[in-house]
Design a protein around this motif. Structure first.
Motif, PDB file in Angstrom:
ATOM      1  N   ILE A  56       0.944  -1.326  -0.152  1.00 28.79           N
ATOM      2  CA  ILE A  56       0.296   0.110  -0.343  1.00 28.79           C
ATOM      3  C   ILE A  56       1.009   0.984  -0.144  1.00 28.79           C
ATOM      4  CG2 ILE A  56      -1.713   1.199   0.884  1.00 28.79           C
ATOM      5  CD1 ILE A  56      -2.321  -1.113   3.151  1.00 28.79           C
ATOM      6  N   VAL A  57       0.876   2.165  -1.431  1.00 30.77           N
ATOM      7  CA  VAL A  57       1.269   2.945  -1.164  1.00 30.77           C
ATOM      8  C   VAL A  57       0.860   4.333  -0.323  1.00 30.77           C
ATOM      9  CG1 VAL A  57       2.845   4.276  -3.019  1.00 30.77           C
ATOM     10  CG2 VAL A  57       3.319   2.557  -3.214  1.00 30.77           C
ATOM     11  N   ASP A  58       1.228   5.206   0.715  1.00 31.99           N
ATOM     12  CA  ASP A  58       0.511   5.928   1.101  1.00 31.99           C
ATOM     13  C   ASP A  58       1.094   7.251   0.751  1.00 31.99           C
ATOM     14  OD1 ASP A  58      -0.962   7.005   3.031  1.00 31.99           O
ATOM     15  OD2 ASP A  58       0.126   6.481   4.875  1.00 31.99           O
ATOM     16  N   LEU A  59      -0.445   7.874   0.364  1.00 29.26           N
ATOM     17  CA  LEU A  59      -0.046   9.602  -0.260  1.00 29.26           C
ATOM     18  C   LEU A  59      -0.577  10.667   1.301  1.00 29.26           C
ATOM     19  CD1 LEU A  59      -0.858   9.171  -3.467  1.00 29.26           C
ATOM     20  CD2 LEU A  59       0.743   8.601  -2.410  1.00 29.26           C
ATOM     21  N   GLU A  60      -1.140   9.463   2.302  1.00 24.56           N
ATOM     22  CA  GLU A  60      -1.992   9.948   3.536  1.00 24.56           C
ATOM     23  C   GLU A  60      -0.688  10.270   4.668  1.00 24.56           C
ATOM     24  OE1 GLU A  60      -6.316  10.460   5.599  1.00 24.56           O
ATOM     25  OE2 GLU A  60      -4.801   8.921   6.425  1.00 24.56           O
ATOM     26  N   ASP A  61      -1.458   9.990   5.485  1.00 26.30           N
ATOM     27  CA  ASP A  61      -0.734  10.317   6.458  1.00 26.30           C
ATOM     28  C   ASP A  61       0.831  10.211   7.071  1.00 26.30           C
ATOM     29  OD1 ASP A  61      -3.277  10.736   7.991  1.00 26.30           O
ATOM     30  OD2 ASP A  61      -2.857   8.594   8.653  1.00 26.30           O
ATOM     31  N   ALA A  62       1.253   8.902   5.974  1.00 23.14           N
ATOM     32  CA  ALA A  62       2.914   8.875   6.122  1.00 23.14           C
ATOM     33  C   ALA A  62       3.361   9.902   5.205  1.00 23.14           C
ATOM     34  CB  ALA A  62       3.128   7.324   5.655  1.00 23.14           C
ATOM     35  N   VAL A  63       2.740  11.119   4.674  1.00 25.98           N
ATOM     36  CA  VAL A  63       3.568  11.977   3.846  1.00 25.98           C
ATOM     37  C   VAL A  63       3.233  13.049   4.401  1.00 25.98           C
ATOM     38  CG1 VAL A  63       3.478  12.882   1.313  1.00 25.98           C
ATOM     39  CG2 VAL A  63       2.862  10.815   2.562  1.00 25.98           C
ATOM     40  N   ALA A  64       4.425  14.067   4.671  1.00 26.27           N
ATOM     41  CA  ALA A  64       4.571  15.681   4.986  1.00 26.27           C
ATOM     42  C   ALA A  64       3.303  16.411   4.067  1.00 26.27           C
ATOM     43  CB  ALA A  64       5.392  16.473   5.101  1.00 26.27           C
ATOM     44  N   PRO A  65       2.677  17.289   3.785  1.00 25.27           N
ATOM     45  CA  PRO A  65       1.553  17.935   3.530  1.00 25.27           C
ATOM     46  C   PRO A  65       2.764  18.863   2.552  1.00 25.27           C
ATOM     47  CG  PRO A  65       0.732  18.613   5.674  1.00 25.27           C
ATOM     48  CD  PRO A  65       2.366  17.588   5.918  1.00 25.27           C
ATOM     49  N   ASP A  66       4.126  18.994   2.632  1.00 27.61           N
ATOM     50  CA  ASP A  66       4.719  19.725   1.913  1.00 27.61           C
ATOM     51  C   ASP A  66       5.640  18.981   0.700  1.00 27.61           C
ATOM     52  OD1 ASP A  66       6.849  18.864   3.298  1.00 27.61           O
ATOM     53  OD2 ASP A  66       7.932  20.650   4.100  1.00 27.61           O
ATOM     54  N   ARG A  67       4.936  17.673   1.127  1.00 32.29           N
ATOM     55  CA  ARG A  67       5.660  16.636  -0.176  1.00 32.29           C
ATOM     56  C   ARG A  67       4.750  15.756  -0.454  1.00 32.29           C
ATOM     57  NH1 ARG A  67      10.830  15.237   0.245  1.00 32.29           N
ATOM     58  NH2 ARG A  67      10.590  13.087  -0.384  1.00 32.29           N
ATOM     59  N   ARG A  68       3.586  16.467  -0.582  1.00 33.63           N
ATOM     60  CA  ARG A  68       2.182  15.579  -1.344  1.00 33.63           C
ATOM     61  C   ARG A  68       2.101  15.384  -2.654  1.00 33.63           C
ATOM     62  NH1 ARG A  68      -2.078  15.912   3.878  1.00 33.63           N
ATOM     63  NH2 ARG A  68      -1.167  14.329   4.953  1.00 33.63           N
ATOM     64  N   ALA A  69       2.378  16.316  -3.073  1.00 36.32           N
ATOM     65  CA  ALA A  69       2.586  16.851  -4.222  1.00 36.32           C
ATOM     66  C   ALA A  69       4.036  15.469  -5.146  1.00 36.32           C
ATOM     67  CB  ALA A  69       2.933  18.225  -5.142  1.00 36.32           C
ATOM     68  N   TYR A  70       5.239  15.854  -4.592  1.00 32.90           N
ATOM     69  CA  TYR A  70       6.271  15.166  -4.744  1.00 32.90           C
ATOM     70  C   TYR A  70       5.983  13.701  -4.472  1.00 32.90           C
ATOM     71  CZ  TYR A  70      10.492  12.188  -5.044  1.00 32.90           C
ATOM     72  OH  TYR A  70      11.489  11.255  -5.238  1.00 32.90           O
ATOM     73  N   ALA A  71       5.074  12.985  -3.724  1.00 31.91           N
ATOM     74  CA  ALA A  71       4.506  11.929  -3.149  1.00 31.91           C
ATOM     75  C   ALA A  71       3.528  11.009  -4.202  1.00 31.91           C
ATOM     76  CB  ALA A  71       4.481  11.428  -1.699  1.00 31.91           C
ATOM     77  N   LEU A  72       2.544  11.816  -5.171  1.00 34.50           N
ATOM     78  CA  LEU A  72       1.979  11.925  -6.067  1.00 34.50           C
ATOM     79  C   LEU A  72       2.498  11.784  -7.299  1.00 34.50           C
ATOM     80  CD1 LEU A  72      -0.790  11.237  -6.798  1.00 34.50           C
ATOM     81  CD2 LEU A  72      -1.278  13.771  -7.053  1.00 34.50           C
ATOM     82  N   ALA A  73       3.451  12.601  -7.567  1.00 32.08           N
ATOM     83  CA  ALA A  73       4.345  12.410  -9.025  1.00 32.08           C
ATOM     84  C   ALA A  73       5.425  11.357  -9.266  1.00 32.08           C
ATOM     85  CB  ALA A  73       4.877  13.591  -9.730  1.00 32.08           C
ATOM     86  N   ALA A  74       5.533  10.668  -7.419  1.00 29.87           N
ATOM     87  CA  ALA A  74       7.208   9.789  -8.017  1.00 29.87           C
ATOM     88  C   ALA A  74       6.087   8.460  -7.739  1.00 29.87           C
ATOM     89  CB  ALA A  74       7.818   9.581  -6.577  1.00 29.87           C
ATOM     90  N   THR A  75       4.883   8.859  -7.090  1.00 32.43           N
ATOM     91  CA  THR A  75       3.775   7.341  -7.632  1.00 32.43           C
ATOM     92  C   THR A  75       3.707   6.805  -8.838  1.00 32.43           C
ATOM     93  OG1 THR A  75       2.994   7.292  -4.499  1.00 32.43           O
ATOM     94  CG2 THR A  75       2.152   5.354  -6.467  1.00 32.43           C
ATOM     95  N   ALA A  76       3.160   7.596  -9.132  1.00 31.24           N
ATOM     96  CA  ALA A  76       2.524   7.789 -10.424  1.00 31.24           C
ATOM     97  C   ALA A  76       3.741   7.372 -11.489  1.00 31.24           C
ATOM     98  CB  ALA A  76       1.841   8.832 -11.123  1.00 31.24           C
ATOM     99  N   GLU A  77       4.912   7.772 -11.241  1.00 29.17           N
ATOM    100  CA  GLU A  77       5.905   7.413 -12.469  1.00 29.17           C
ATOM    101  C   GLU A  77       6.618   5.919 -11.876  1.00 29.17           C
ATOM    102  OE1 GLU A  77      10.441   8.285 -12.728  1.00 29.17           O
ATOM    103  OE2 GLU A  77       9.804  10.107 -11.413  1.00 29.17           O
ATOM    104  N   LEU A  78       6.182   5.410 -10.765  1.00 23.51           N
ATOM    105  CA  LEU A  78       6.641   4.571 -10.270  1.00 23.51           C
ATOM    106  C   LEU A  78       5.569   2.907 -10.770  1.00 23.51           C
ATOM    107  CD1 LEU A  78       8.162   1.913  -8.760  1.00 23.51           C
ATOM    108  CD2 LEU A  78       6.812   3.112  -6.955  1.00 23.51           C
ATOM    109  N   LEU A  79       4.408   2.915 -10.915  1.00 24.68           N
ATOM    110  CA  LEU A  79       2.682   2.581 -11.082  1.00 24.68           C
ATOM    111  C   LEU A  79       2.697   2.727 -12.631  1.00 24.68           C
ATOM    112  CD1 LEU A  79       0.766   2.818  -8.227  1.00 24.68           C
ATOM    113  CD2 LEU A  79       2.841   0.764  -8.547  1.00 24.68           C
ATOM    114  N   ALA A  80       4.053   3.533 -13.491  1.00 25.07           N
ATOM    115  CA  ALA A  80       3.028   3.512 -14.977  1.00 25.07           C
ATOM    116  C   ALA A  80       3.808   2.060 -15.036  1.00 25.07           C
ATOM    117  CB  ALA A  80       4.135   4.241 -15.521  1.00 25.07           C
ATOM    118  N   ASP A  81       4.480   1.094 -14.972  1.00 24.12           N
ATOM    119  CA  ASP A  81       4.734  -0.208 -15.260  1.00 24.12           C
ATOM    120  C   ASP A  81       4.058  -1.797 -14.473  1.00 24.12           C
ATOM    121  OD1 ASP A  81       6.947   0.977 -17.081  1.00 24.12           O
ATOM    122  OD2 ASP A  81       7.867   1.370 -15.924  1.00 24.12           O
ATOM    123  N   PRO A  82       3.929  -2.327 -14.789  1.00 24.36           N
ATOM    124  CA  PRO A  82       3.321  -3.540 -13.939  1.00 24.36           C
ATOM    125  C   PRO A  82       4.585  -4.012 -12.694  1.00 24.36           C
ATOM    126  CG  PRO A  82       2.975  -3.784 -16.252  1.00 24.36           C
ATOM    127  CD  PRO A  82       3.631  -2.605 -15.704  1.00 24.36           C
TER     128      PRO A  82
END
Length: 269
Positions: free
Chosen positions: A34-60
């Motif tokens: 479970i990739v966490d974009l909520e409690d485990a991520v500081a508010p100022d890093r949420r945009a980066y977390a979303l972008a990094a997750t999208a990049e990682l999950l671009a592949d199976p």
């Protein structure tokens, strides 16, 4: 749940703003990451977390990956990614919360997290709100704070409520919430034993060292396997309700449970 298929038992959280940790989680042996974009991520890093997750999950990915979103606006960036299997939706309180999420998620399975008293009261309505809902889970840290409970057992009634709601809705048994102390493995094992007795199946983790403890706690014992084998063998020769040689009455629901036990037992191989 298909009783012939072994269900996942271990669900490992990893912070979305640390892709190197997510990659380690993917090869940790967890059944689901479970990739966490909520409690485990500081508010100022949420945009980066979303972008990094999208990049990682671009592949199976080698194991199923869920993402716990922070807000519905995350979903359009995630919904079509080949490496994403499901979304975990925090702080769901009403059944109506699910409709918009389901529309944005393009048919992805949804796992609402119930994190306050009102959500627990609405558990069955949330579970049946949309066909995309594939399971329920509790957010016990927030729920405990909302209820003001001082001991872990103070959450036993909400836990039972969610187990009943999920099964009444035809969903798989819920997965236990995380045990926050990654060093106290004895307490983790004790909590898993209690959760299993209450009807949960598997548990979320926040560290790989918790995974073997959870798996051991939820795998059937030798006696349970032997009893399940007896039930399934008898069911192969007689349809419907049946009586075992020792006089025990067995109905189709018991047979389904026995087959689930044997599916879990196959993990020991």
């Amino acid at each position: 749940m298909n009783p012939a298929a072994a269900p996942p038992l271990t669900w490992l959280y990893a912070p979305g703003d640390r892709p190197e940790v997510v990659r380690k989680a993917l090869v940790s042996g967890a059944d689901v990451v479970i990739v966490d974009l909520e409690d485990a991520v500081a508010p100022d890093r949420r945009a980066y977390a979303l972008a990094a997750t999208a990049e990682l999950l671009a592949d199976p990915q080698p194991v199923p990956v869920h993402v716990r979103i922070h807000a519905p606006r995350d979903i359009p960036y995630l919904a079509s990614l080949p490496g994403l299997v499901a979304l975990r939706v925090p702080k769901v309180t009403h059944a109506t919360d699910i409709g918009r999420i389901a529309e944005l998620s393009r048919g992805l399975p949804l796992y609402p997290l119930l994190e306050n008293a009102l959500a627990v009261e609405h558990a069955y309505a949330i579970a049946t709100a949309h066909p995309s809902v594939h399971g329920l889970a509790l957010g016990e840290a927030d729920l405990g704070a909302d209820l003001g409970v001082r001991e872990d057992r103070g959450l036993d009634w909400p836990r039972s409520r969610v187990v009943v709601a999920a099964r009444a809705a035809g969903l798989p048994p819920p997965v236990q919430s995380v045990h926050p102390d990654v060093r106290d493995l004895d307490a983790l094992a004790e909590g898993c034993a209690r959760g299993r007795a209450m009807g949960f199946l598997g548990r979320a983790a926040i560290h790989p060292r918790q995974l073997p403890v959870i798996e051991r706690a939820y795998l059937p014992t030798a006696d349970e396997i032997a009893a399940a084998e007896e039930v399934v063998k008898a069911a192969e020769t007689q349809e419907g309700a049946l009586t075992l040689p020792d006089g025990r009455f067995v109905d189709p629901a018991v047979v389904t449970g026995a087959r689930r036990v044997l599916a879990l037992a196959a993990r020991r191989a």
